[in-house]
Design a protein around this motif. Structure first.
Motif, PDB file in Angstrom:
ATOM      1  N   SER A 222      27.123  66.526  37.975  1.00 54.26           N
ATOM      2  CA  SER A 222      27.102  65.007  37.610  1.00 54.26           C
ATOM      3  C   SER A 222      26.173  64.738  36.595  1.00 54.26           C
ATOM      4  O   SER A 222      25.222  65.562  36.503  1.00 54.26           O
ATOM      5  CB  SER A 222      27.257  64.312  38.728  1.00 54.26           C
TER       6      SER A 222
ATOM      7  N   GLN B 186      34.386  58.516  37.858  1.00 56.03           N
ATOM      8  CA  GLN B 186      34.757  59.301  38.797  1.00 56.03           C
ATOM      9  C   GLN B 186      35.597  60.503  37.814  1.00 56.03           C
ATOM     10  O   GLN B 186      36.239  59.937  36.790  1.00 56.03           O
ATOM     11  CB  GLN B 186      35.280  58.995  39.770  1.00 56.03           C
TER      12      GLN B 186
ATOM     13  N   SER C  21      31.438  61.634  36.380  1.00 55.19           N
ATOM     14  CA  SER C  21      31.567  62.486  35.026  1.00 55.19           C
ATOM     15  C   SER C  21      30.810  62.023  34.141  1.00 55.19           C
ATOM     16  O   SER C  21      29.896  61.164  34.297  1.00 55.19           O
ATOM     17  CB  SER C  21      33.066  62.180  34.770  1.00 55.19           C
TER      18      SER C  21
END
Length: 798
Positions: free
Chosen positions: A753, A353, A796
């Motif tokens: 993402s 994340q 990420s």
């Protein structure tokens, strides 16, 4: 293979990384898109660019590939057949050709052979349903990917409405796998020729030899035309299926639908061990683009291509017309370059994340909570045949209900993705046939917003007006609402045999309430595979005979509440912008237009949800499709055509049900200049605006009342789905699991993402893949993958 001196650095704006192969007609290069997706680009040799005969063939190759889609074909990323130096780009794939697999591992048997047979039969079914004949089905044009077999190379395919092109002085086809009629009269071949070729290919897969093999191509051709096939080494169960396919008379062969049904009936382990060294390891060598407009030599393995959407359907039978958009919606398969699966990146765990991606500001706090006990999660839900099909989900209370294709419905916990139950569909999934929705008042609705009870995106404003999930939670869903305390989950079942699809109503515990067969032409008349419509607690559909619209109570026993015949000489389907929309509609067309699959003069009627009465017809001229509701008015988009092929959108219209008037406006930029939008995701009205998403990931936000483009941005997500809106943010997803968040007002990129699954997905007309539950973003991806993460801490890159 490295680039050589004299090779271009870029083609069509795609930077080249290396050579994949070369041959007499062209060179194939490895490249990457701006978002990092690997593609293979076939560049035609310059000397053929001025050969009008060759250019015509290449043009037809690209056109045919863009018409085809399905779970076992592949998709085009980009192409320029009209350029000074023609080229075509397809997604990159890893996997061996069937020819390489048999050479290295011996004949197939058991489940491996059955999977190949079923996958190829479905591929041919989808190819034929859009009026294309492949004409060169052979082992080197089948790639064995991790997701299943892929049919590639449409270089000598023929569309039913195109004249067959015979290349002067060049052999068209491969004799061991050609049909008798193709050898004798190549201009006259139809789908039956592909059935013959598929049978020869399956014999080769099961035995390592073709049924007509001889010492020379000439002797082989003679045997194909005059001799009986040699089938003694073929497992008995398979022989019973393929032998009729090898009849010399095309009319004596089964159709692809019949062939698929027979192959599905084979036991999983039929013929295991009968074909020699069956089941050897699949070579994972990189695939190189196939021949297409000539044969590219395969010093390296073959490469596969992608889907692109096109809705050209001349000459297609009734079986397709009921589901033609579902076949095209994804649209795969470009030509010669090979049927490619898009390997879009490594599998990334759900736990990585961060707070912002994509160079834009971090997503602001929504002020909403996460589901209790929430942590990032990912799960996969397999369908009845083990063939993945992308799901669509609806949040409901603390849970999600998802379904589509091989899954009638599944219930997942929103906090951790735990699967509570799954009801599978026994048949082969159909592209674009996802999920109907959820109705009733038993568990209440998620506080997240972002999607309607049927999975239709709605804006926060719509929700506050009682058109979205909060309204559904409060009850009052109309005459057909489920009984108090009972949620009803509505999905599709695709039978294993050649029976009509069914709409199925389940309890929130996954027990079947009722089911009913479906008919109608929803994909032709509305542009979406939406054979059942959920509206205020009723399920609306067309009867199997295609004569009337029926409304059933979603709750209870599903009894017919009312039934309304079509106006004489027409066929109609119901349409609801979302389950709580201000109005319900019927889209109709003359029976003649439906039969021809060329609907250019549809009529629009208001449909009374109380008793099915139809309002006065409003005539539309052109190819209009409904895309949502704005301020109580129906929004429509006009399809743009290039010849016979669907190419995107050019105008918008508003229908006011109070006055019966339609106001049309061309799409225009801020400067007033005309704007054309390329093909891509399903156009959708959310956050008070109409949104178009091109397959490149470019988004256009359009004022539905004027046709003016408010803003246009690049999401960086190729083949992005339609958006869903929540708290001023638009969310877009792709089959690879990429998700992008854009500000709804200005279109600024908040974050994006990375991909998380390897997926062949490039679905044309993709509906929204993202829903929002509180602060949790829930997305569906290829392989029936569903995953959730915190909107304030998106995954990420790294």
């Amino acid at each position: 293979m490295r680039l050589r001196s004299g090779d271009p650095e870029t083609i069509g704006g795609y930077p080249l990384e290396g050579r994949l192969g070369a041959g007499g007609m062209g060179t194939v290069y490895l490249a990457r898109t701006a978002s990092g997706r690997r593609v293979a680009i076939k560049l035609i040799h310059q000397q053929f660019a001025d050969d009008e005969e060759f250019r015509t063939r290449f043009r037809q190759e690209v056109s045919a590939a863009r018409r085809v889609s399905g779970a076992f074909t592949a998709a085009v990323v980009d192409a320029d057949p009209e350029g000074a130096h023609p080229w075509m780009a397809t997604a990159y794939i890893e996997g061996a050709t069937l020819s390489e697999r048999i050479t290295s591992g011996g004949p197939l048997g058991g489940a491996e052979l059955r999977t190949l047979a079923v996958g190829l039969a479905e591929a041919l079914r989808d190819i034929h349903r859009v009026g294309v004949v492949h004409r060169d089905l052979k082992p080197s044009n089948v790639v064995l990917s991790a997701e299943g077999p892929r049919v590639i190379d449409f270089g000598i395919s023929r569309a039913a409405d195109h004249q067959t092109l015979t290349m002067t002085g060049r052999v068209i086809g491969t004799p061991p796998f050609m049909s008798p009629e193709q050898l004798q009269a190549p201009r006259d071949v139809g789908p039956e020729s592909d059935v013959f070729s598929l049978a020869t290919l399956l014999v080769f897969a099961a035995t390592g030899q073709g049924p007509f093999d001889a010492d020379s191509p000439y002797l082989t051709a003679y045997q194909v035309v005059h001799e009986e096939p040699r089938l003694s080494a073929v497992p008995a169960e398979l022989r019973a299926v393929v032998e009729p396919c090898l009849a010399k008379d095309p009319g004596a062969r089964p159709s692809t639908d019949e062939l698929l049904a027979q192959l599905l009936a084979l036991p999983e382990d039929f013929g295991a061990g009968a074909g020699g060294a069956a089941g050897g390891a699949v070579d994972s060598a990189t695939q190189v683009l196939g021949g297409g407009a000539g044969d590219l030599s395969r010093s390296q393995p073959d490469q596969v291509g992608p889907r692109t959407g096109s809705r050209t359907l001349t000459g297609i039978g009734p079986g397709l017309r009921r589901r033609w958009r579902s076949v095209l919606a994804a649209a795969l398969a470009v030509a010669a370059v090979a049927g490619g699966v898009a390997w879009l990146g490594p599998d990334r765990g759900a736990g990585t994340q961060n707070t912002a991606q994509g160079g834009g500001p971090a997503s602001p706090s929504t002020g909403k909570p996460l589901p209790e006990g929430f942590a990032p999660w990912e799960t996969s839900v397999r369908g009845g045949k083990g063939i993945p099909d992308e799901l669509r989900c609806v949040p409901r209370g603390a849970d999600l209900y998802c379904g589509g294709g091989g899954v009638v419905a599944t219930r997942l916990r929103a906090a951790d993705g735990k699967r509570l139950w799954t009801v599978r569909s026994p048949g082969v999934p159909a592209n674009g046939m996802h999920f109907v929705g959820v109705t009733g008042t038993g568990t209440g609705m998620s506080t997240g917003g972002g999607t309607g009870t049927g999975g239709e995106p709605v804006s926060g404003a719509a929700a506050s007006r009682g058109e979205g999930p909060r309204a559904a939670a409060s009850g009052g869903e109309g005459p057909g609402a489920a009984a108090a305390g009972g949620v009803t989950v509505v999905g599709y079942r695709i039978p294993a045999e050649s029976a009509p699809e069914q709409v199925v109503a389940l309890t929130e515990a996954g027990k079947e309430r009722w089911s009913a067969p479906l008919g109608g032409e929803s994909t032709l008349l509305t542009g979406r595979t939406q054979s059942a419509v959920l509206y205020r607690g009723d399920v609306l559909s067309v009867d199997p005979a295609g004569t009337r619209i029926e409304a059933r109570r979603a709750g209870g026993d599903g009894s017919v509440r009312w039934s309304r015949p079509f106006p004489p000489g027409t066929q109609c389907v119901p349409y609801a912008p979302n389950p709580r929309a201000a109005r319900l509609y019927a889209l109709c067309a003359s029976a003649a237009e439906v039969e021809s699959v060329q609907v250019t003069r549809p009529t629009l009627r208001v449909l009374d949800p109380a008793d099915g009465r139809l309002g006065e017809p409003v005539q539309l001229t052109g190819r209009w499709r409904p895309v949502g509701e704005a301020d109580g008015k129906l929004v429509l988009a006009e399809e743009r055509m290039e010849g016979l092929d669907f190419a995107g959108y050019s105008a918008v219209a508003l229908f006011d049900p109070r006055t019966g008037k339609v106001a049309e406006h061309p799409l225009r930029g801020a400067d007033g200049g005309a704007v054309t939008v390329d093909e891509g995701a399903d156009p959708t009205v959310v956050a008070g605006a109409l949104h178009f998403v091109e397959r490149s990931g470019q988004v256009y936000c359009v004022d539905p009342a004027s046709g003016r483009v408010r803003w246009s941005r690049q999401t960086g997500v190729e083949w992005a789905s339609a958006p869903v809106a929540s708290d001023g943010v638009l969310y877009f997803g792709s089959a690879s699991g990429r998700v992008a968040a854009l500000g709804a007002r200005e279109g600024e990129l908040r974050w994006s993402s990375p991909p998380r699954v390897e997926s062949p997905g490039s679905e044309m007309g993709a509906t929204a893949r993202v829903v929002v539950a509180g602060r949790a973003v829930i997305a569906s991806a290829g392989g029936n993958t569903v995953f959730g993460f915190d909107a304030e801490r998106p995954p990420s890159e790294g």
